[in-house]
Design a protein around this motif. Structure first.
Motif, PDB file in Angstrom:
ATOM      1  N   GLU A 289      39.999  42.120  29.313  1.00 28.51           N
ATOM      2  CA  GLU A 289      39.112  42.375  28.180  1.00 28.51           C
ATOM      3  C   GLU A 289      38.527  43.792  28.185  1.00 28.51           C
ATOM      4  N   HIS A 290      38.099  44.257  29.340  1.00 28.02           N
ATOM      5  CA  HIS A 290      37.293  45.483  29.382  1.00 28.02           C
ATOM      6  C   HIS A 290      37.968  46.678  30.033  1.00 28.02           C
ATOM      7  N   PHE A 291      39.170  46.541  30.564  1.00 24.96           N
ATOM      8  CA  PHE A 291      39.835  47.685  31.173  1.00 24.96           C
ATOM      9  C   PHE A 291      39.990  48.791  30.125  1.00 24.96           C
TER      10      PHE A 291
ATOM     11  N   TRP B 217      33.088  49.281  37.119  1.00 21.23           N
ATOM     12  CA  TRP B 217      32.833  47.853  37.288  1.00 21.23           C
ATOM     13  C   TRP B 217      34.079  47.000  37.060  1.00 21.23           C
ATOM     14  N   VAL B 218      34.955  47.391  36.150  1.00 23.62           N
ATOM     15  CA  VAL B 218      36.147  46.583  35.886  1.00 23.62           C
ATOM     16  C   VAL B 218      37.108  46.645  37.081  1.00 23.62           C
ATOM     17  N   THR B 219      37.257  47.814  37.670  1.00 23.78           N
ATOM     18  CA  THR B 219      38.084  47.930  38.874  1.00 23.78           C
ATOM     19  C   THR B 219      37.494  47.082  39.994  1.00 23.78           C
TER      20      THR B 219
ATOM     21  N   ALA C  25      35.736  44.394  39.567  1.00 25.20           N
ATOM     22  CA  ALA C  25      36.003  42.995  39.214  1.00 25.20           C
ATOM     23  C   ALA C  25      37.414  42.597  39.617  1.00 25.20           C
TER      24      ALA C  25
ATOM     25  N   GLN D 107      37.818  39.523  32.561  1.00 20.25           N
ATOM     26  CA  GLN D 107      37.113  40.777  32.303  1.00 20.25           C
ATOM     27  C   GLN D 107      38.027  41.984  32.471  1.00 20.25           C
ATOM     28  N   VAL D 108      38.991  41.905  33.384  1.00 24.15           N
ATOM     29  CA  VAL D 108      39.943  43.005  33.551  1.00 24.15           C
ATOM     30  C   VAL D 108      40.774  43.157  32.280  1.00 24.15           C
TER      31      VAL D 108
ATOM     32  N   ASP E  24      37.598  50.170  28.567  1.00 26.52           N
ATOM     33  CA  ASP E  24      36.567  49.984  27.537  1.00 26.52           C
ATOM     34  C   ASP E  24      37.157  49.392  26.252  1.00 26.52           C
TER      35      ASP E  24
ATOM     36  N   ASN F 174      27.980  41.310  31.314  1.00 24.39           N
ATOM     37  CA  ASN F 174      28.996  40.919  32.278  1.00 24.39           C
ATOM     38  C   ASN F 174      28.541  40.890  33.729  1.00 24.39           C
TER      39      ASN F 174
END
Length: 197
Positions: free
Chosen positions: A49-51, A9-11, A13, A46-47, A53, A78
């Motif tokens: 923050e969450h890349f 999901w981060v990719t 985003a 979000q990239v 995990d 998210n």
């Protein structure tokens, strides 16, 4: 499906952020464009923050000491949460009045402030702090003073953002308490502004 989303999901985003920014020139200007920009800017955040995990790992290890923020929580917060609210805000701004889209801007501003609060409380960087400070706080303030809105629309937008953040904190604290019971200990105490989407 959850496992696939957790990995990709981060990719997604990152690529969606780029695609959404490329169409900014054809998005109507003014207030609607500001509400629209909340979506790709949040994805950029979000990239950071969450890349890898990073945020979930940080919160669980540094703030609580137990798994307080689960993979499922991150996905719910998210994807339908942030992305859904931003989409609904854009529709409301376009079809009702720009002021009804302010929840996207308040969500961004409160998230940036929460990251700063966490950095102060824990005396260091947290995943998402860079974009929170460099983008979220200035963009949120600029949007709130630029988008024409009534007092009721401001209160509604603020209430949505506060309820979202409060809901996240409640879920994470509940998870921490349950995880601590399983381990037979006490969860760490998070500062009030320590959790953000």
């Amino acid at each position: 499906m959850k496992d696939w989303l957790a990995v990709h999901w981060v990719t997604g985003a990152m690529f969606m952020c780029g695609a959404l920014l490329l169409v900014v020139p054809v998005v109507p200007g003014g207030a609607e464009r500001i509400i629209y920009l909340a979506g790709p800017l949040y994805m950029l955040h979000q990239v950071e923050e969450h890349f890898g995990d990073r945020f979930r790992t940080y919160v669980n290890s540094r703030v609580f000491g137990v798994e307080a923020l689960t993979v499922a929580d991150v996905l719910w917060i998210n994807l339908p949460g942030v992305w859904g609210i931003n989409l609904l805000a854009l529709y409301a701004a376009q079809w009702l009045a720009p002021g009804w889209g302010l929840c996207a801007l308040y969500l961004i501003l409160l998230n940036g402030i929460a990251h700063v609060g966490m950095a102060v409380a824990l005396r260091g960087y947290n995943p998402g702090l860079g974009t929170g400070v460099a983008l979220f706080i200035p963009f949120g303030i600029l949007g709130l003073v630029t988008v024409p809105a009534t007092t009721a629309q401001h209160l509604f937008g603020l209430a949505v953002a506060v309820l979202v953040h409060a809901g996240i904190v409640a879920v994470v604290k509940r998870n921490a308490a349950r995880a601590a019971q399983v381990r037979g200990g006490e969860p760490g105490r998070a500062p009030p502004s320590a959790i953000s989407p």
